[in-house]
Design a protein around this motif. Structure first.
Motif, PDB file in Angstrom:
ATOM      1  N   PHE A   7      13.182  93.149  -1.829  1.00 39.16           N
ATOM      2  CA  PHE A   7      11.805  93.538  -1.539  1.00 39.16           C
ATOM      3  C   PHE A   7      11.469  94.890  -2.157  1.00 39.16           C
ATOM      4  O   PHE A   7      12.134  95.896  -1.886  1.00 39.16           O
ATOM      5  CB  PHE A   7      11.589  93.648  -0.021  1.00 39.16           C
ATOM      6  N   ASP A   8      10.428  94.921  -2.965  1.00 39.99           N
ATOM      7  CA  ASP A   8       9.827  96.178  -3.385  1.00 39.99           C
ATOM      8  C   ASP A   8       9.195  96.832  -2.146  1.00 39.99           C
ATOM      9  O   ASP A   8       8.965  96.165  -1.128  1.00 39.99           O
ATOM     10  CB  ASP A   8       8.757  95.877  -4.446  1.00 39.99           C
ATOM     11  N   ASN A  23       5.542  92.983   8.226  1.00 39.41           N
ATOM     12  CA  ASN A  23       6.665  93.040   7.305  1.00 39.41           C
ATOM     13  C   ASN A  23       7.927  93.562   7.974  1.00 39.41           C
ATOM     14  O   ASN A  23       9.043  93.127   7.644  1.00 39.41           O
ATOM     15  CB  ASN A  23       6.296  93.872   6.079  1.00 39.41           C
ATOM     16  N   LEU A  24       7.777  94.470   8.916  1.00 41.09           N
ATOM     17  CA  LEU A  24       8.932  94.897   9.709  1.00 41.09           C
ATOM     18  C   LEU A  24       9.473  93.722  10.524  1.00 41.09           C
ATOM     19  O   LEU A  24      10.686  93.521  10.631  1.00 41.09           O
ATOM     20  CB  LEU A  24       8.538  96.045  10.640  1.00 41.09           C
ATOM     21  N   LYS A  25       8.561  92.922  11.071  1.00 38.88           N
ATOM     22  CA  LYS A  25       8.964  91.734  11.824  1.00 38.88           C
ATOM     23  C   LYS A  25       9.723  90.763  10.934  1.00 38.88           C
ATOM     24  O   LYS A  25      10.744  90.191  11.341  1.00 38.88           O
ATOM     25  CB  LYS A  25       7.725  91.053  12.417  1.00 38.88           C
ATOM     26  N   ALA A  26       9.243  90.595   9.686  1.00 35.98           N
ATOM     27  CA  ALA A  26       9.915  89.693   8.746  1.00 35.98           C
ATOM     28  C   ALA A  26      11.340  90.152   8.481  1.00 35.98           C
ATOM     29  O   ALA A  26      12.278  89.340   8.469  1.00 35.98           O
ATOM     30  CB  ALA A  26       9.126  89.635   7.445  1.00 35.98           C
ATOM     31  N   LEU A  27      11.532  91.438   8.284  1.00 39.91           N
ATOM     32  CA  LEU A  27      12.880  91.961   8.030  1.00 39.91           C
ATOM     33  C   LEU A  27      13.782  91.767   9.243  1.00 39.91           C
ATOM     34  O   LEU A  27      14.972  91.442   9.100  1.00 39.91           O
ATOM     35  CB  LEU A  27      12.805  93.439   7.646  1.00 39.91           C
ATOM     36  N   HIS A  28      13.233  91.943  10.448  1.00 38.27           N
ATOM     37  CA  HIS A  28      14.014  91.701  11.673  1.00 38.27           C
ATOM     38  C   HIS A  28      14.442  90.236  11.760  1.00 38.27           C
ATOM     39  O   HIS A  28      15.596  89.933  12.099  1.00 38.27           O
ATOM     40  CB  HIS A  28      13.190  92.085  12.911  1.00 38.27           C
ATOM     41  N   LEU A  29      13.526  89.324  11.465  1.00 35.63           N
ATOM     42  CA  LEU A  29      13.843  87.895  11.540  1.00 35.63           C
ATOM     43  C   LEU A  29      14.915  87.510  10.528  1.00 35.63           C
ATOM     44  O   LEU A  29      15.822  86.723  10.830  1.00 35.63           O
ATOM     45  CB  LEU A  29      12.576  87.070  11.306  1.00 35.63           C
ATOM     46  N   LEU A  51      13.202 105.113   5.602  1.00 30.49           N
ATOM     47  CA  LEU A  51      12.232 104.123   6.062  1.00 30.49           C
ATOM     48  C   LEU A  51      12.890 102.925   6.738  1.00 30.49           C
ATOM     49  O   LEU A  51      12.357 102.373   7.704  1.00 30.49           O
ATOM     50  CB  LEU A  51      11.390 103.619   4.881  1.00 30.49           C
ATOM     51  N   PHE A  52      14.045 102.489   6.218  1.00 31.07           N
ATOM     52  CA  PHE A  52      14.588 101.201   6.654  1.00 31.07           C
ATOM     53  C   PHE A  52      15.926 101.284   7.383  1.00 31.07           C
ATOM     54  O   PHE A  52      16.301 100.338   8.067  1.00 31.07           O
ATOM     55  CB  PHE A  52      14.716 100.267   5.439  1.00 31.07           C
ATOM     56  N   GLY A  53      16.648 102.372   7.258  1.00 35.57           N
ATOM     57  CA  GLY A  53      17.904 102.528   7.982  1.00 35.57           C
ATOM     58  C   GLY A  53      18.801 101.322   7.853  1.00 35.57           C
ATOM     59  O   GLY A  53      19.068 100.831   6.756  1.00 35.57           O
ATOM     60  N   ASN A  54      19.253 100.803   9.001  1.00 39.57           N
ATOM     61  CA  ASN A  54      20.149  99.631   8.991  1.00 39.57           C
ATOM     62  C   ASN A  54      19.396  98.316   9.197  1.00 39.57           C
ATOM     63  O   ASN A  54      20.006  97.299   9.525  1.00 39.57           O
ATOM     64  CB  ASN A  54      21.243  99.790  10.053  1.00 39.57           C
ATOM     65  N   LEU A  55      18.078  98.337   8.998  1.00 41.24           N
ATOM     66  CA  LEU A  55      17.292  97.113   9.136  1.00 41.24           C
ATOM     67  C   LEU A  55      17.585  96.133   8.005  1.00 41.24           C
ATOM     68  O   LEU A  55      17.403  94.926   8.161  1.00 41.24           O
ATOM     69  CB  LEU A  55      15.797  97.459   9.163  1.00 41.24           C
ATOM     70  N   VAL A  56      18.054  96.650   6.867  1.00 41.78           N
ATOM     71  CA  VAL A  56      18.391  95.802   5.721  1.00 41.78           C
ATOM     72  C   VAL A  56      19.863  95.966   5.381  1.00 41.78           C
ATOM     73  O   VAL A  56      20.523  96.907   5.821  1.00 41.78           O
ATOM     74  CB  VAL A  56      17.523  96.160   4.491  1.00 41.78           C
ATOM     75  N   SER A  57      20.381  95.023   4.581  1.00 40.85           N
ATOM     76  CA  SER A  57      21.792  95.079   4.189  1.00 40.85           C
ATOM     77  C   SER A  57      22.062  96.244   3.249  1.00 40.85           C
ATOM     78  O   SER A  57      23.148  96.841   3.272  1.00 40.85           O
ATOM     79  CB  SER A  57      22.197  93.782   3.492  1.00 40.85           C
ATOM     80  N   GLY A  58      21.085  96.528   2.407  1.00 40.43           N
ATOM     81  CA  GLY A  58      21.296  97.587   1.431  1.00 40.43           C
ATOM     82  C   GLY A  58      20.028  97.964   0.708  1.00 40.43           C
ATOM     83  O   GLY A  58      18.944  97.430   0.988  1.00 40.43           O
ATOM     84  N   ASP A 237      -1.931  89.108   0.249  1.00 35.90           N
ATOM     85  CA  ASP A 237      -1.717  90.542   0.074  1.00 35.90           C
ATOM     86  C   ASP A 237      -0.651  91.058   1.037  1.00 35.90           C
ATOM     87  O   ASP A 237      -0.373  90.448   2.082  1.00 35.90           O
ATOM     88  CB  ASP A 237      -3.011  91.314   0.330  1.00 35.90           C
ATOM     89  N   PHE A 238      -0.088  92.220   0.698  1.00 37.27           N
ATOM     90  CA  PHE A 238       0.995  92.784   1.515  1.00 37.27           C
ATOM     91  C   PHE A 238       0.536  93.100   2.937  1.00 37.27           C
ATOM     92  O   PHE A 238       1.327  93.019   3.882  1.00 37.27           O
ATOM     93  CB  PHE A 238       1.565  94.040   0.847  1.00 37.27           C
ATOM     94  N   ASP A 239      -0.736  93.449   3.106  1.00 37.87           N
ATOM     95  CA  ASP A 239      -1.248  93.796   4.433  1.00 37.87           C
ATOM     96  C   ASP A 239      -1.979  92.631   5.102  1.00 37.87           C
ATOM     97  O   ASP A 239      -2.665  92.809   6.111  1.00 37.87           O
ATOM     98  CB  ASP A 239      -2.159  95.019   4.355  1.00 37.87           C
ATOM     99  N   GLN A 240      -1.803  91.424   4.536  1.00 35.96           N
ATOM    100  CA  GLN A 240      -2.372  90.211   5.128  1.00 35.96           C
ATOM    101  C   GLN A 240      -1.258  89.201   5.443  1.00 35.96           C
ATOM    102  O   GLN A 240      -1.441  88.000   5.303  1.00 35.96           O
ATOM    103  CB  GLN A 240      -3.394  89.596   4.167  1.00 35.96           C
ATOM    104  N   GLU A 241      -0.098  89.724   5.847  1.00 35.51           N
ATOM    105  CA  GLU A 241       1.060  88.917   6.253  1.00 35.51           C
ATOM    106  C   GLU A 241       1.595  88.052   5.105  1.00 35.51           C
ATOM    107  O   GLU A 241       2.150  86.976   5.316  1.00 35.51           O
ATOM    108  CB  GLU A 241       0.726  88.062   7.478  1.00 35.51           C
ATOM    109  N   GLY A 242       1.443  88.559   3.884  1.00 32.65           N
ATOM    110  CA  GLY A 242       1.871  87.802   2.722  1.00 32.65           C
ATOM    111  C   GLY A 242       3.348  87.470   2.702  1.00 32.65           C
ATOM    112  O   GLY A 242       3.744  86.382   2.262  1.00 32.65           O
ATOM    113  N   ILE A 243       4.185  88.381   3.184  1.00 26.23           N
ATOM    114  CA  ILE A 243       5.631  88.129   3.144  1.00 26.23           C
ATOM    115  C   ILE A 243       6.030  87.056   4.147  1.00 26.23           C
ATOM    116  O   ILE A 243       6.754  86.105   3.810  1.00 26.23           O
ATOM    117  CB  ILE A 243       6.409  89.443   3.373  1.00 26.23           C
TER     118      ILE A 243
END
Length: 261
Positions: A7-8, A23-29, A51-58, A237-243
């Motif tokens: 993810f960019d 998008n934070l919810k998507a990363l949690h899921l 910004l992301f800490g341990n929410l992502v693998s890397g 769009d990114f702010d319209q739940e696109g992910i």
């Protein structure tokens, strides 16, 4: 087969350091499902980690030249002294300001007062330095006008892919020799994951490199046209739940958690 997703940040997960709730919810899921997730950005490693800490693998940062996995440096490709001298010469030639990025610092180079203040707000004054010593992996450039921007593009056309930040007077750059796609290829080989199980989400010119190396290239609705042309799917769009919508469409998530229009 395991899935891996890239993810960019800006224009994809959020904007100006603010990540949307969806998008934070998507990363949690995705984390709950055990998928590998990587931020893939032109930003500094310390900025993305904050910004992301341990929410992502890397995190792939510096447009591919620096990779963190589970909080530790997995790979880095610093500029040689000769490369640094070359880029500084080109910057001087174009009368361009810049911000060079290291592991945990950013160097201010020929910036005006407003640019310095803006960087202090965004990155934190504790991360900004004045000495070009140590390892540096990428740099942002700053320009004063569209004519100045075109001069910059001409000067660096053989060396860099330039990703303008929406006409705001700054841009990040990807080196042609090693970019976001190069880092993704490195990780797919490292984890022994097939391209068909790799997904990339982006919006900018530098994200074309990501799409080159994955089986699924998802462009945001707000993406530049050239990226949409290379996408396997164009979402909202990114702010319209696109992910979230794209993850459902691609079958990565099997229950749509997006808001119905």
């Amino acid at each position: 087969m395991d899935k891996i997703l890239f993810f960019d940040i800006d224009g994809t997960l959020g904007q100006h350091g603010v990540i949307t709730e969806s998008n934070l919810k998507a990363l949690h899921l995705l984390k709950e499902k055990g998928y590998k997730t990587f931020i893939c950005t032109g930003r500094a490693p310390f900025y993305a980690s904050r910004l992301f800490g341990n929410l992502v693998s890397g995190i792939i940062s510096c447009n591919g030249r620096y990779i963190l996995y589970e909080g530790k440096k997995l790979y880095s490709r610093a500029f040689t002294k000769e490369q640094l001298d070359y880029y500084v010469h080109k910057l001087d030639q174009g009368k361009l300001g810049a911000m060079f990025v290291s592991d945990d610092k950013a160097l201010k180079y020929h910036l005006d007062q407003k640019q310095e203040v803006d960087l202090e707000k965004e990155y934190g004054i504790e991360h900004l330095v004045d000495s070009l010593e140590g390892d540096f992996y990428t740099f942002d450039m700053f320009y004063q006008s569209q004519e100045h921007y075109q001069t910059m593009v001409e000067i660096f056309k053989e060396d860099l892919i330039i990703n303008d930040h929406g006409g705001m007077g700054s841009c990040d750059c990807s080196t042609i020799e090693f970019d976001k796609g190069s880092a993704i290829a490195y990780l797919l080989d490292y984890f022994h994951i097939d391209k068909d199980s790799a997904y990339a989400f982006g919006d900018g010119y530098n994200d074309q490199a990501m799409f080159r190396e994955v089986g699924h290239g998802i462009a945001m609705g707000n993406a530049v046209d050239v990226l949409k042309e290379k996408a396997t799917y164009v979402t909202d769009d990114f702010d319209q739940e696109g992910i979230i919508k794209a993850l459902y469409h691609e079958g990565v998530l099997h229950e749509c958690t997006c808001t119905k229009k």
